[in-house]
Design a protein around this motif. Structure first.
Motif, mmCIF file in Angstrom:
data_model
loop_
_atom_site.group_PDB
_atom_site.id
_atom_site.type_symbol
_atom_site.label_atom_id
_atom_site.label_comp_id
_atom_site.label_asym_id
_atom_site.label_seq_id
_atom_site.Cartn_x
_atom_site.Cartn_y
_atom_site.Cartn_z
ATOM 1 N N ALA A 77 -12.100 -30.994 -26.551
ATOM 2 C CA ALA A 77 -12.530 -30.468 -27.848
ATOM 3 C C ALA A 77 -11.519 -30.766 -28.938
ATOM 4 N N MET A 78 -10.473 -31.520 -28.612
ATOM 5 C CA MET A 78 -9.517 -31.889 -29.664
ATOM 6 C C MET A 78 -8.729 -33.122 -29.239
ATOM 7 N N THR A 79 -8.294 -33.882 -30.222
ATOM 8 C CA THR A 79 -7.326 -34.937 -29.971
ATOM 9 C C THR A 79 -5.929 -34.349 -30.113
ATOM 10 N N ILE A 80 -4.970 -34.959 -29.435
ATOM 11 C CA ILE A 80 -3.582 -34.520 -29.529
ATOM 12 C C ILE A 80 -2.890 -35.184 -30.718
ATOM 13 N N HIS A 81 -3.206 -36.443 -30.927
ATOM 14 C CA HIS A 81 -2.622 -37.161 -32.066
ATOM 15 C C HIS A 81 -3.362 -38.470 -32.270
ATOM 16 N N ARG A 82 -3.085 -39.118 -33.379
ATOM 17 C CA ARG A 82 -3.536 -40.476 -33.660
ATOM 18 C C ARG A 82 -2.305 -41.338 -33.897
ATOM 19 N N HIS A 83 -2.450 -42.633 -33.581
ATOM 20 C CA HIS A 83 -1.340 -43.595 -33.686
ATOM 21 C C HIS A 83 -0.234 -43.247 -32.676
ATOM 22 N N GLY A 84 0.994 -43.714 -32.934
ATOM 23 C CA GLY A 84 2.123 -43.354 -32.082
ATOM 24 C C GLY A 84 2.348 -44.259 -30.892
ATOM 25 N N ASN A 85 1.908 -45.514 -30.969
ATOM 26 C CA ASN A 85 2.042 -46.436 -29.848
ATOM 27 C C ASN A 85 2.278 -47.844 -30.370
ATOM 28 N N GLY A 86 2.559 -48.763 -29.473
ATOM 29 C CA GLY A 86 2.797 -50.129 -29.910
ATOM 30 C C GLY A 86 2.682 -51.125 -28.779
ATOM 31 N N LEU A 87 2.584 -52.393 -29.156
ATOM 32 C CA LEU A 87 2.534 -53.511 -28.219
ATOM 33 C C LEU A 87 3.881 -54.212 -28.230
#
Length: 464
Positions: A133-143
């Motif tokens: 019922a919720m996301t924890i966060h958006r973005h925050g990652n990389g290749l």
């Protein structure tokens, strides 16, 4: 030669699995036994005895997005809502998901595609009614890419100024000179948005990731050591494992792109539970979501970000040096490189825990923890695009509604005085995607068919 490569990758996979088991034995443990004094000072606004199940075991994985869990525990948000939470450090995203499925965990973060893919039985996986019922966060990652790719001429994506053809030529030049075992990239789990991003990026430059790339699954804490060993040439993961790889830190890689450069505003982790948990423990679940929303709001405030980075650096959470956790949280992000140049991009959008700028979303009352069911549909389009499910579900909207419980989130947020968007679906403009292709959730099949490169694409054969 293909058999040789497959055997070698199989052996690497066995080694990785053995390492994961060893890591799991020491890191899949309940890490907090004593409530911090700061949390004890918080006066509960909900009495534990009014909840169906006030004592919970909640998982987390040692990456930056454990921040809301650490903050909810440290700052007393769990206690505020009548919960006594024991946090369990999980060795991998697979363990985090399976802990819910097999009842070891009451709740845990999962990769964004895991909830719907579990309901679909994607790739033959066990069917299970996961919910979020919720996301924890958006973005925050990389290749992250290794020195070989750097030496071949590839540079961070922003330096190409949006020119996919130029990047594609650089990647093609490297791959043409490299055997298949030098084209091994890793992601944290199948159904992770990272897997879809890697495939999406490769296909966007005209290469077929099914034939030209070998994707392997590796737990986040093993990424850096595996790229150092040469077991992979690139990986996509949440911070701090990208920052840890760059020159000046572990000196084994550079960040090619953040996930937000592939899809600006994309969801990352979801707070997952069993569907029966919500049904059997409605008051408890509301308390859990409220505590996590408040923790996400705390993480989102600029004045708290330095403290958040310090807290998650503790051994009980990521155990990473503050210089690794800080860039992804604070936003002073260094892409690295092997030419001794500093490539820092300062942006509050590096990781989004609650507040969204108008560049990320112009929709009224939108925020990072809100679940867009259209994002779930996008993930299903990618599962079908890459052959993880045989067809796009005819009841996709029903599955999205069951899995991503947006209405329940709205009800909980409303009790907290938080306004939400009124719709469940949104069209994502082409400007948000690296290849400029928009996503209209009302036309998912047409969207899938618009990609030239995809699994099971009909082939046209000429007659001899």
């Amino acid at each position: 030669m293909r058999n040789y490569y497959n055997r070698r990758l199989f052996i690497q996979g066995i080694m990785g699995t053995a390492g994961a088991i060893a890591l799991n034995s020491c890191s899949q443990k309940k890490t907090q036994q004593n409530i911090p004094e700061e949390a004890l000072a918080v006066e509960p606004i909900i009495k534990p005895e009014t909840l169906e199940k006030p004592n919970l075991t909640v998982g987390f994985v040692p990456v930056n997005d454990c921040a809301p869990f650490a903050i909810a525990y440290q700052k007393g948000f769990f206690r505020k809502y009548g919960l006594n939470v024991t946090l369990s450090r999980e060795a991998s995203w697979g363990n985090s998901r399976d802990g819910i499925i097999f009842g070891r965990l009451d709740a845990s973060p999962v990769v964004s595609g895991a909830v719907t893919n579990a309901r679909l039985g994607a790739e033959g996986a066990r069917h299970f009614p996961l919910c979020a019922a919720m996301t924890i966060h958006r973005h925050g990652n990389g290749l992250t890419m290794n020195r070989q790719l750097w030496d071949s001429g590839i540079r961070p994506w922003y330096s190409y100024n949006g020119n996919l053809d130029a990047f594609g030529q650089d990647l093609r030049n490297y791959w043409q000179k490299s055997p298949l075992d030098q084209r091994v990239w890793a992601v944290v789990q199948s159904s992770a948005i990272y897997e879809y991003f890697v495939r999406y990026l490769i296909a966007a430059v005209g290469l077929n990731p099914i034939d030209e790339l070998r994707l392997i699954i590796t737990p986040p804490p093993q990424m850096v050591s595996n790229i150092r060993m040469g077991a992979m040439q690139a990986y996509m993961v949440a911070e701090p494992w990208n920052t840890r790889a760059i020159t000046g830190n572990e000196n084994v890689g550079f960040t090619f792109a953040q996930g937000r450069e592939i899809w600006r505003g994309h969801p990352d982790r979801l707070l997952a539970v069993r569907e029966s948990f919500i049904q059997d423990n409605p008051k408890t679940y509301r308390s859990l979501v409220k505590a996590m929303i408040e923790a996400c709001q705390y993480c989102s405030k600029p004045e708290n970000k330095q403290e958040v980075a310090q807290i998650i650096s503790q051994r009980s959470f990521t155990g990473a040096n503050i210089k690794y956790t800080e860039p992804g949280i604070v936003g002073s992000y260094n892409y690295g490189g092997f030419d001794r140049q500093t490539r820092i991009k300062n942006s509050p959008e590096t990781t989004l825990f609650f507040d969204l700028s108008t560049e990320v979303s112009a929709i009224k009352n939108d925020h990072s923890t809100f679940l867009w069911q259209s994002d779930s549909l996008w993930l299903m389009t990618q599962a079908h695009r890459w052959g993880q499910i045989p067809e796009f579900p005819k009841n996709a909207e029903e599955i999205a509604k069951q899995a991503w419980q947006t209405d329940l989130y709205r009800a909980i947020a409303n009790e907290m005085g938080i306004q939400c968007p009124s719709d469940n679906y949104k069209t994502v403009s082409g400007e948000a995607f690296i290849d400029g292709k928009p996503f209209d959730p009302s036309q998912p099949t047409q969207y899938i068919n618009s990609f030239e490169i995809r699994a099971n694409r009909p082939q046209i054969y000429g007659l001899a």
